[in-house]
Design a protein around this motif. Structure first.
Motif, mmCIF file in Angstrom:
data_model
loop_
_atom_site.group_PDB
_atom_site.id
_atom_site.type_symbol
_atom_site.label_atom_id
_atom_site.label_comp_id
_atom_site.label_asym_id
_atom_site.label_seq_id
_atom_site.Cartn_x
_atom_site.Cartn_y
_atom_site.Cartn_z
ATOM 1 N N GLN A 41 -8.119 -0.622 -3.007
ATOM 2 C CA GLN A 41 -7.851 -2.060 -3.051
ATOM 3 C C GLN A 41 -6.787 -2.448 -2.021
ATOM 4 O O GLN A 41 -6.931 -3.447 -1.315
ATOM 5 N N ASN A 42 -5.764 -1.654 -1.944
ATOM 6 C CA ASN A 42 -4.685 -1.961 -0.993
ATOM 7 C C ASN A 42 -5.156 -1.828 0.460
ATOM 8 O O ASN A 42 -4.772 -2.614 1.320
ATOM 9 N N ALA A 88 -5.074 8.888 -14.394
ATOM 10 C CA ALA A 88 -4.110 8.708 -13.302
ATOM 11 C C ALA A 88 -4.783 8.877 -11.948
ATOM 12 O O ALA A 88 -4.513 8.127 -10.990
ATOM 13 N N VAL A 89 -5.671 9.881 -11.849
ATOM 14 C CA VAL A 89 -6.407 10.088 -10.586
ATOM 15 C C VAL A 89 -7.310 8.897 -10.264
ATOM 16 O O VAL A 89 -7.379 8.416 -9.122
ATOM 17 N N ALA A 90 -8.026 8.394 -11.266
ATOM 18 C CA ALA A 90 -8.920 7.244 -11.057
ATOM 19 C C ALA A 90 -8.134 6.005 -10.632
ATOM 20 O O ALA A 90 -8.554 5.232 -9.752
ATOM 21 N N GLU A 91 -6.977 5.800 -11.290
ATOM 22 C CA GLU A 91 -6.133 4.643 -10.948
ATOM 23 C C GLU A 91 -5.609 4.757 -9.518
ATOM 24 O O GLU A 91 -5.534 3.773 -8.785
ATOM 25 N N GLN A 92 -5.264 5.966 -9.125
ATOM 26 C CA GLN A 92 -4.788 6.187 -7.755
ATOM 27 C C GLN A 92 -5.862 5.819 -6.732
ATOM 28 O O GLN A 92 -5.603 5.127 -5.737
ATOM 29 N N GLU A 93 -7.067 6.290 -6.972
ATOM 30 C CA GLU A 93 -8.177 6.001 -6.033
ATOM 31 C C GLU A 93 -8.478 4.507 -5.977
ATOM 32 O O GLU A 93 -8.711 3.944 -4.904
ATOM 33 N N LYS A 94 -8.477 3.873 -7.147
ATOM 34 C CA LYS A 94 -8.785 2.451 -7.206
ATOM 35 C C LYS A 94 -7.741 1.621 -6.469
ATOM 36 O O LYS A 94 -8.079 0.743 -5.638
ATOM 37 N N TYR A 154 0.830 -1.206 0.000
ATOM 38 C CA TYR A 154 0.000 0.000 0.000
ATOM 39 C C TYR A 154 0.867 1.259 0.000
ATOM 40 O O TYR A 154 0.630 2.199 -0.788
ATOM 41 N N GLN A 155 1.853 1.278 0.890
ATOM 42 C CA GLN A 155 2.716 2.453 0.966
ATOM 43 C C GLN A 155 3.502 2.671 -0.327
ATOM 44 O O GLN A 155 3.630 3.803 -0.820
ATOM 45 N N SER A 156 4.039 1.574 -0.906
ATOM 46 C CA SER A 156 4.841 1.678 -2.129
ATOM 47 C C SER A 156 3.982 2.157 -3.296
ATOM 48 O O SER A 156 4.353 3.089 -4.028
ATOM 49 N N GLN A 157 2.832 1.507 -3.498
ATOM 50 C CA GLN A 157 1.970 1.892 -4.611
ATOM 51 C C GLN A 157 1.354 3.275 -4.406
ATOM 52 O O GLN A 157 1.133 4.022 -5.385
#
Length: 509
Positions: free
Chosen positions: A213-214, A203-209, A150-153
């Motif tokens: 998940q993490n 990029a924003v949507a991918e970040q939230e997703k 989670y922290q890395s991603q």
């Protein structure tokens, strides 16, 4: 000459008739004077004399009672069991009838199987503990990995969003810069702006997703750790309990008596394989009670604390005293505990081993427990006891049979007393009643009065006197109660009761 004789004879007859008339008059006058004298006596009325059946008026003790037949049992009885199972009985150290003291060894078991069971339980505890540690360690490792991912991603996604945002802002500036340029340059700048905007939003949507998940994976990993910890505690606790049980079973290879008393039942022999159940019954044979039942007609009059007179075949005419300690509130019920020391009516299980209270119940009627006061070496558990529950008592009172009390023309209660000249009426007030006698009181009552009875009452009273002369008990004819009669209101007793007990008798119960 004949006429003279006839005149003389007629004169004699007339004189004789006159004499008879005079004599009759004198007799009638005397009778009238006598009756007048009798009628003028205060509070007495005179009646014709004749042969009378009487009973002598005297003071006695009256009792109103309910009769019941029950069984003698111990106030305190305990059933002894053990916690071991499928174990061979090595020695049985007591027999039925033996007296034992609390803590005395009753039975021993074979230790071989118990020692093996303890070793297996300890090995199982070790295996469970190691397995629990591995499972918990694995769950914690997965949690750590989820948190690290989670922290890395999270950091990478943030950089991607920042770069896309920068490109998008640069494209906006380019569109403004070519506002005076050719149409082709304007279209190219506008296309670059559209692409940079789309890249930024993606990029924003991918970040939230990915962050969501993490985080979910982290929570799942935490739940796994919690479950592992709970399961491990349960598994280890169960394994430890088996070790404790095996250790206790080994320690309890010899079962001891939970109370002092007499062994009244033995359920095992050496060599038996014990798989649970009762081993022994121990009862107090000096602390006894009578368990009986009383029918619904009488139960409302029966209360805790009432005195009871008890007779048994073993003790003969000796009257035992008792007191009611328990009265059931419903038919067929029995007390779980009729006192602090009574465990004989059902209850908890323990053992020294274990102790299970013996239970008792009744199929009909209301269960009543009667504590026997004192001890008698002739009494045995299981004997039949005939009981008279004393509902009411009146001591040292005048009493006569029911039939001796009448209502006169004025509606007052009276008795008829015989004297040398006839019978007279004496006013009385009725008090306590038994099934045969009734208490009476009045100013003119005196000890020794001859109270007139109807013939059937007199005969019954004569029978009562005969019973008293033969030494009958104060609960009359109690010994004659049918064995099958468990309860009921019989002829409730009466008698002259001295401080030491009932002396005298009356109608049977």
């Amino acid at each position: 000459m004949k006429n003279l004789f006839d005149r003389a004879l007629g004169g004699c007859i007339r004189h004789k008739a006159l004499a008879i008339v005079i004599a009759v008059f004198i007799v009638m006058a005397a009778a009238g004077i006598f009756l007048l004298f009798r009628m003028n006596k205060p509070e007495e009325k005179v009646f014709a004399s004749g042969q009378q059946n009487t009973v002598e008026l005297k003071k006695m003790d009256l009792t109103n009672s309910v009769s019941a037949t029950g069984t003698i049992e111990s106030v305190k009885t305990k059933l002894v069991s053990a916690q071991v199972s499928d174990t061979e009985v090595r020695t049985v150290k007591v027999s039925e009838g033996d007296k034992v003291k609390k803590g005395q060894t009753l039975v021993t078991f074979d230790k071989t199987d118990l020692q093996s069971a303890l070793s297996e339980a300890k090995e199982n505890l070790s295996d469970v503990t190691e397995q629990a540690e591995r499972e918990l360690s694995s769950a914690k490792r997965k949690l750590s990995e989820a948190e690290s991912t989670y922290q890395s991603q999270k950091s990478q996604l943030a950089k991607s969003v920042a770069a896309a945002k920068k490109n998008y802002q640069s494209a906006k500036k380019s569109v403004k810069a070519v506002s005076t340029a050719s149409q082709a340059e304007k279209e190219k700048a506008q296309s670059a702006l559209s692409q940079s905007k789309s890249a930024y939003e993606q990029a924003v949507a991918e970040q939230e997703k990915m962050n969501k998940q993490n985080k979910s994976e982290i929570q799942s990993a935490k739940d796994s750790v919690t479950i592992a910890e709970s399961n491990n505690r349960k598994s280890i606790r169960e394994a430890k309990k088996k070790v404790e049980d095996a250790s206790q079973a080994l320690e309890e290879c010899s079962v001891t008596a939970p109370m002092s008393g007499t062994v009244t039942a033995v359920g095992v022999e050496p060599g038996d394989i014990y798989s649970g159940g009762d081993l022994f019954e121990i009862s107090s044979c000096t602390d006894l009670q009578v368990s009986t039942t009383v029918g619904e007609y009488d139960i409302s009059n029966v209360k805790k604390g009432q005195k009871v007179v008890i007779l048994t075949d073993a003790t003969g005419e000796k009257e035992l005293e008792g007191k009611i300690t328990y009265v059931a509130v419903s038919t067929g019920s029995s007390s779980l505990s009729t006192g602090s020391s009574n465990n004989s009516a059902g209850g908890s299980s323990m053992s020294s081993g274990g102790v299970t209270s013996a239970s008792s119940s009744s199929d009909s009627g209301y269960t009543v427990k009667i504590k026997i006061n004192g001890t008698d070496e002739k009494l045995r558990i299981g004997m039949t006891a005939k009981c008279s529950i004393l509902l009411k008592e009146a001591e040292d009172v005048y009493a006569v049979p029911y039939d001796a009390v009448h209502s006169n023309v004025e509606g007052k209660q009276v008795i008829y007393v015989a004297d040398g000249e006839g019978k007279r009426e004496v006013e009385v007030e009725k008090g306590m009643e038994s099934d045969y006698y009734v208490e009476i009181s009045g100013e003119n009552l005196k000890e020794g009065m001859k109270v007139i009875l109807p013939s059937d009452s007199a005969e019954t009273d004569k029978d009562s006197e005969t019973s008293k002369d033969s030494g009958d008990t104060g609960i009359p004819n109690l010994g004659g109660m049918p064995q099958g009669d468990k309860s009921g209101t019989g002829n409730r007793g009466y008698g002259n009761r001295a401080p030491g007990g009932f002396n005298g008798g009356g109608p049977g119960m």
